[in-house]
Design a protein around this motif. Structure first.
Motif, mmCIF file in Angstrom:
data_model
loop_
_atom_site.group_PDB
_atom_site.id
_atom_site.type_symbol
_atom_site.label_atom_id
_atom_site.label_comp_id
_atom_site.label_asym_id
_atom_site.label_seq_id
_atom_site.Cartn_x
_atom_site.Cartn_y
_atom_site.Cartn_z
ATOM 1 N N ASP A 76 0.925 -1.369 0.031
ATOM 2 C CA ASP A 76 0.027 -0.146 -0.069
ATOM 3 C C ASP A 76 0.846 1.409 0.012
ATOM 4 O OD1 ASP A 76 0.820 0.512 2.700
ATOM 5 O OD2 ASP A 76 -1.088 -0.276 3.652
ATOM 6 N N ASP A 77 0.186 2.326 0.037
ATOM 7 C CA ASP A 77 1.155 3.707 0.092
ATOM 8 C C ASP A 77 2.072 3.725 1.330
ATOM 9 O OD1 ASP A 77 -0.993 4.172 1.917
ATOM 10 O OD2 ASP A 77 -1.358 6.313 0.932
ATOM 11 N N GLY A 78 1.792 2.817 2.247
ATOM 12 C CA GLY A 78 2.816 3.137 3.326
ATOM 13 C C GLY A 78 3.861 1.828 3.444
ATOM 14 N N GLY A 79 3.949 1.234 2.382
ATOM 15 C CA GLY A 79 4.802 0.316 2.164
ATOM 16 C C GLY A 79 4.473 -1.171 2.780
ATOM 17 N N ASN A 80 3.387 -0.991 3.510
ATOM 18 C CA ASN A 80 2.789 -2.521 3.999
ATOM 19 C C ASN A 80 2.402 -3.448 3.035
ATOM 20 O OD1 ASN A 80 2.796 -1.402 6.789
ATOM 21 N ND2 ASN A 80 1.367 0.084 5.892
ATOM 22 N N VAL A 81 2.669 -4.723 3.168
ATOM 23 C CA VAL A 81 2.343 -5.890 2.368
ATOM 24 C C VAL A 81 1.082 -5.955 2.032
ATOM 25 C CG1 VAL A 81 2.868 -8.275 1.468
ATOM 26 C CG2 VAL A 81 4.492 -6.765 2.312
ATOM 27 N N VAL A 82 0.330 -5.830 0.962
ATOM 28 C CA VAL A 82 -1.101 -6.226 0.554
ATOM 29 C C VAL A 82 -1.294 -7.237 0.196
ATOM 30 C CG1 VAL A 82 -3.280 -5.651 -0.455
ATOM 31 C CG2 VAL A 82 -1.447 -3.730 0.193
ATOM 32 N N SER A 83 -0.369 -8.079 -0.673
ATOM 33 C CA SER A 83 -0.373 -9.341 -1.354
ATOM 34 C C SER A 83 0.866 -9.500 -1.603
ATOM 35 C CB SER A 83 -1.546 -9.431 -2.303
ATOM 36 O OG SER A 83 -1.762 -10.501 -2.819
ATOM 37 N N PHE A 84 1.284 -11.012 -1.808
ATOM 38 C CA PHE A 84 2.769 -11.589 -1.948
ATOM 39 C C PHE A 84 2.334 -12.580 -2.699
ATOM 40 C CE2 PHE A 84 5.966 -14.401 -1.219
ATOM 41 C CZ PHE A 84 7.053 -13.719 -1.787
ATOM 42 N N SER A 85 3.182 -13.137 -3.779
ATOM 43 C CA SER A 85 3.047 -14.466 -4.275
ATOM 44 C C SER A 85 4.700 -14.798 -4.685
ATOM 45 C CB SER A 85 2.419 -14.592 -5.557
ATOM 46 O OG SER A 85 2.251 -15.818 -6.107
ATOM 47 N N ARG A 86 4.910 -16.142 -4.511
ATOM 48 C CA ARG A 86 6.290 -16.744 -4.787
ATOM 49 C C ARG A 86 5.885 -17.847 -5.688
ATOM 50 N NH1 ARG A 86 10.292 -20.618 -2.155
ATOM 51 N NH2 ARG A 86 12.005 -20.427 -3.450
ATOM 52 N N MET A 87 6.236 -17.572 -6.798
ATOM 53 C CA MET A 87 5.948 -18.628 -7.950
ATOM 54 C C MET A 87 7.062 -20.008 -7.508
ATOM 55 S SD MET A 87 5.670 -16.551 -11.371
ATOM 56 C CE MET A 87 5.389 -18.064 -12.457
ATOM 57 N N ASP A 88 6.531 -21.035 -7.987
ATOM 58 C CA ASP A 88 7.256 -22.348 -7.837
ATOM 59 C C ASP A 88 8.856 -22.350 -8.330
ATOM 60 O OD1 ASP A 88 5.060 -23.570 -6.370
ATOM 61 O OD2 ASP A 88 4.531 -24.629 -8.214
ATOM 62 N N HIS A 89 9.661 -22.655 -7.571
ATOM 63 C CA HIS A 89 11.176 -22.314 -8.056
ATOM 64 C C HIS A 89 11.637 -20.979 -8.260
ATOM 65 C CE1 HIS A 89 10.772 -26.501 -8.822
ATOM 66 N NE2 HIS A 89 9.791 -26.445 -9.739
ATOM 67 N N ALA A 90 10.857 -19.887 -7.696
ATOM 68 C CA ALA A 90 11.528 -18.744 -7.654
ATOM 69 C C ALA A 90 12.526 -18.383 -6.828
ATOM 70 C CB ALA A 90 10.267 -17.621 -7.223
ATOM 71 N N PRO A 91 13.513 -17.625 -7.059
ATOM 72 C CA PRO A 91 14.752 -17.511 -6.254
ATOM 73 C C PRO A 91 14.313 -17.170 -4.765
ATOM 74 C CG PRO A 91 15.137 -16.557 -8.043
ATOM 75 C CD PRO A 91 13.655 -16.824 -8.203
ATOM 76 N N LEU A 92 15.018 -17.734 -3.714
ATOM 77 C CA LEU A 92 14.427 -17.256 -2.484
ATOM 78 C C LEU A 92 14.979 -15.865 -1.933
ATOM 79 C CD1 LEU A 92 13.340 -18.305 0.314
ATOM 80 C CD2 LEU A 92 15.585 -19.291 0.804
ATOM 81 N N LEU A 93 16.200 -15.699 -2.473
ATOM 82 C CA LEU A 93 16.718 -14.257 -2.255
ATOM 83 C C LEU A 93 15.767 -12.947 -2.851
ATOM 84 C CD1 LEU A 93 19.181 -12.837 -0.763
ATOM 85 C CD2 LEU A 93 20.153 -12.792 -2.958
ATOM 86 N N SER A 94 15.010 -13.431 -3.754
ATOM 87 C CA SER A 94 14.425 -12.528 -4.510
ATOM 88 C C SER A 94 12.972 -12.241 -3.626
ATOM 89 C CB SER A 94 13.914 -13.076 -5.972
ATOM 90 O OG SER A 94 15.168 -12.830 -6.529
ATOM 91 N N VAL A 95 12.765 -12.948 -2.701
ATOM 92 C CA VAL A 95 11.494 -12.441 -1.871
ATOM 93 C C VAL A 95 11.633 -11.145 -1.201
ATOM 94 C CG1 VAL A 95 10.401 -13.000 0.392
ATOM 95 C CG2 VAL A 95 10.853 -14.859 -1.360
ATOM 96 N N GLY A 96 12.818 -11.097 -0.716
ATOM 97 C CA GLY A 96 12.983 -9.609 0.069
ATOM 98 C C GLY A 96 13.217 -8.508 -1.111
ATOM 99 N N ILE A 97 13.789 -8.980 -2.103
ATOM 100 C CA ILE A 97 14.193 -7.824 -3.381
ATOM 101 C C ILE A 97 13.020 -7.582 -4.008
ATOM 102 C CG2 ILE A 97 15.224 -7.421 -5.506
ATOM 103 C CD1 ILE A 97 17.345 -9.583 -4.562
ATOM 104 N N SER A 98 11.850 -8.330 -4.160
ATOM 105 C CA SER A 98 10.706 -7.818 -4.425
ATOM 106 C C SER A 98 10.233 -7.008 -3.428
ATOM 107 C CB SER A 98 9.729 -8.818 -4.836
ATOM 108 O OG SER A 98 9.360 -9.680 -3.611
#
Length: 138
Positions: free
Chosen positions: A38-60
């Motif tokens: 949202d406009d305050g930086g709070n996660v509204v929704s998240f998805s990690r596709m199968d086989h997506a890099p683990l380190l990329s969670v935080g980067i996204s």
């Protein structure tokens, strides 16, 4: 007394955006992590596709945060700072700041209602997934 009126991103819209980004990632043959905040930086929704890099969670998540924090795509950072050695070497140590592509503010009527960050492909691929998601804004 005056009150501030503002738009807010809904979970329903965030999920539609994530679905569009995932579809684009499948077309590109990549697996990504997608964060909508949202406009305050709070996660509204998240998805990690199968086989997506683990380190990329935080980067996204950080790409989405950077996009709303400054109201501009993350890809605009490096060109702005690349010729400023002190800034380039200093600002990259700022927590949550990402200076490469894959994060966009989500705007309605010129106002930021949130941000989206995608990570797992190249910066260009991540941006293509974001752009597909942004087309879901009505």
């Amino acid at each position: 007394m005056k009150y501030l009126e503002k738009y807010a991103i809904t979970n329903e819209l965030a999920k539609k955006m994530i679905n569009a980004a995932e579809q684009k990632a499948k077309e590109l043959g990549i697996a990504v992590n997608i964060t909508v905040v949202d406009d305050g930086g709070n996660v509204v929704s998240f998805s990690r596709m199968d086989h997506a890099p683990l380190l990329s969670v935080g980067i996204s998540q950080n790409k989405a945060y950077t996009a709303i924090a400054f109201g501009k795509p993350t890809s605009e950072w490096y060109p702005m700072i690349k010729d400023e050695p002190a800034l380039l070497n200093g600002i990259v140590h700022t927590p949550k700041l990402v200076i490469f592509g894959g994060g966009f503010p989500i705007k309605v009527d010129g106002k930021i209602i949130g941000g989206i960050g995608v990570s797992g492909g190249s910066a260009e691929q991540d941006e293509l997934c974001c752009e597909a998601a942004l087309k879901r804004i009505e």
